[in-house]
Design an enzyme around this catalytic site. Structure first.
Site, mmCIF file in Angstrom:
data_model
loop_
_atom_site.group_PDB
_atom_site.id
_atom_site.type_symbol
_atom_site.label_atom_id
_atom_site.label_comp_id
_atom_site.label_asym_id
_atom_site.label_seq_id
_atom_site.Cartn_x
_atom_site.Cartn_y
_atom_site.Cartn_z
ATOM 1 N N LYS A 50 31.496 -13.181 6.699
ATOM 2 C CA LYS A 50 30.389 -12.876 7.448
ATOM 3 C C LYS A 50 29.381 -12.429 6.249
ATOM 4 O O LYS A 50 28.113 -12.779 6.398
ATOM 5 C CB LYS A 50 30.499 -12.312 8.794
ATOM 6 N N GLN A 94 33.345 -7.893 15.942
ATOM 7 C CA GLN A 94 34.415 -8.472 15.570
ATOM 8 C C GLN A 94 35.293 -7.855 16.233
ATOM 9 O O GLN A 94 36.303 -6.407 16.663
ATOM 10 C CB GLN A 94 34.700 -7.397 14.305
ATOM 11 N N ASP A 117 26.684 -13.949 19.514
ATOM 12 C CA ASP A 117 28.206 -14.635 18.813
ATOM 13 C C ASP A 117 28.126 -15.419 19.504
ATOM 14 O O ASP A 117 29.118 -16.294 20.407
ATOM 15 C CB ASP A 117 29.368 -13.773 19.077
#
Ligand code: NDP
Length: 289
Positions: A50, A94, A117
C-alpha cells in the site's frame, strides 16, 4: 474453451495512472496514514504494498508501527490525533488486530471523512442508502473488475460466497443497488448445498478464505468468477516457502467459466487501487473545504 482472464493488474495500472494525474493537479499531496499493529507477515506485506502504491501515485504515506501489545486506548488516541491532522486525508488500520483490541471500537474512532477503507458505520450506512460515501476498497474493486470484463451486470444473478463486513456484505449490497441492478444471493458457512446456489450464478464472487471452496462442478457454464480469496499454501519449492491461491480451483473452473480473475493478479491490485482512489477523493474534498 478456457475462460478469459480478468487482468486486475492491467486495470489497476490504468486507474493508478489516472489517479496519479489527479494527484498532480492538487495543491497539497494527499496524505495516507497507515497503522500497523504487530508483525503479522501478511499484514506487513499488505502495508508495504500500500505504501509503495501510494508513493507511485505521488501521495504521502505515513507509517505508524505499534507493538502487538499496544493498549486499545493508545491506538484510539493516535487515530484521534490523525483525525485532526490537516496533512492526513486517509486513515487505514491494517486488520486483523490483536485479540485484546476491539476492532470495531478502533474503526469507530476513525473520522468518517478520513475513512478511506469505508469501514465505519457511517460510510457503510451511507452506502446502504445510496448517499455519497467511501465505498470499501475490495468490494469497489470487485465491481470495477466485473464491469471491466465487459459483463452487463443488470438483471444477472450474482452469488456472493461470504458475508464479512469488509467483503461479502458490502459487495452484495453494491451489486443489488439500483445502479448495478443484479439479483443477489449471499451464501455463508451455514448454507446447505453451496453448489446448488453457485451453479445458478451468472456472476460468482467468492470470499470465503478457504482454498478449494469452488470446484468446476459448482460453476455455471459461461459464468464470470471473481476470486477474492488469498490463501498461503505451504510450498518448499518457493523462495518464501509458500504460494498464493484463491478460493476457486482456477485451472478446472477456467474450463467452465467465461471469465475469471487470477490469484494473485486479480482482486488484490484493485483493492489497493481503490484505496488510492478514495484517498484522492478525500484530499479533493478537504482542499475544496
Ligand atoms: P472472513 O473470514 O471474515 O469471512 C469469510 C466468509 O466466508 C464468512 O462469511 C464465512 O461464513 C464464509 N465461509 C467460510 N467458509 C465457507 C464455506 N465453506 N462455504 C460458504 N461460506 C463460507 O474473510 P474476509 O471476508 O475478510 O476475506 C475472505 C477472503 O478474501 C480471505 O481469503 C481474505 O484473505 C481475502 N481478502 C482478499 C482481499 C484482496 O484484496 N484480495 C481483501 C480482503 C480479503 P460465516 O459468516 O458463516 O463464518
Amino acid at each position: 474453451m478456457a475462460a478469459k482472464i480478468i487482468d486486475g493488474k492491467a486495470l489497476a495500472a490504468d486507474l493508478r495512472a489516472r489517479i496519479a494525474a489527479g494527484v498532480a493537479k492538487l495543491e497539497r499531496k494527499p496524505g495516507l496514514a497507515v497503522i500497523l499493529v504487530g508483525e503479522n507477515p501478511a499484514s506487513v506485506s499488505y502495508v508495504t504494498a500500500k505504501e509503495k502504491a501510494c508513493a507511485e501515485a505521488g501521495m504521502v504515506s505515513r507509517e505508524i508501527r505499534l507493538p502487538a501489545d499496544v493498549a486499545e486506548a493508545a491506538l484510539v488516541g493516535i487515530i484521534r490525533d490523525l483525525n485532526a491532522d490537516k496533512a492526513i486525508d486517509g486513515i487505514l488500520v491494517q486488520l486483523p488486530l490483536p485479540s485484546h483490541i476491539r476492532g470495531q471500537a478502533v474503526i469507530d474512532a476513525i473520522a468518517p471523512e478520513k475513512d478511506v477503507d469505508g469501514f465505519t458505520p457511517v460510510n457503510l450506512g451511507r452506502m446502504m442508502i445510496g448517499e455519497e460515501c467511501f465505498i470499501p476498497c475490495t468490494p469497489h474493486g470487485i465491481v470495477k473488475l466485473i464491469e471491466f470484463s465487459g459483463m452487463d451486470i443488470s438483471g444477472r444473478h450474482a452469488v456472493v460466497v461470504g458475508r464479512s463486513n469488509i467483503v461479502g456484505k458490502p459487495v452484495a449490497q453494491l451489486l443489488a443497488s439500483k445502479r448495478l441492478n443484479a439479483t443477489v444471493t449471499v451464501c455463508h458457512s451455514g448454507t446447505r448445498d453451496l453448489g446448488a446456489f453457485t451453479r445458478e450464478a451468472d456472476i460468482l464472487v467468492v470470499a470465503a478464505g478457504r482454498p478449494g471452496t469452488i470446484t468446476a462442478d459448482m460453476v455455471k457454464r459461461g459464468a464470470t468468477i471473481i476470486d477474492v480469496g488469498v490463501n498461503r499454501i505451504p510450498d518448499p519449492t518457493r523462495p518464501k516457502g509458500f504460494r498464493l491461491a484463491g478460493d476457486v480451483d482456477f485451472a478446472a473452473c477456467s474450463e467452465v467459466a467465461a471469465a475469471i480473475t487470477p490469484v494473485p493478479g486479480g482482486v488484490g491490485p484493485m483493492t489497493i487501487t481503490m484505496l488510492l482512489w478514495n484517498t484522492l477523493e478525500s484530499a479533493r474534498r478537504a482542499q475544496r473545504r
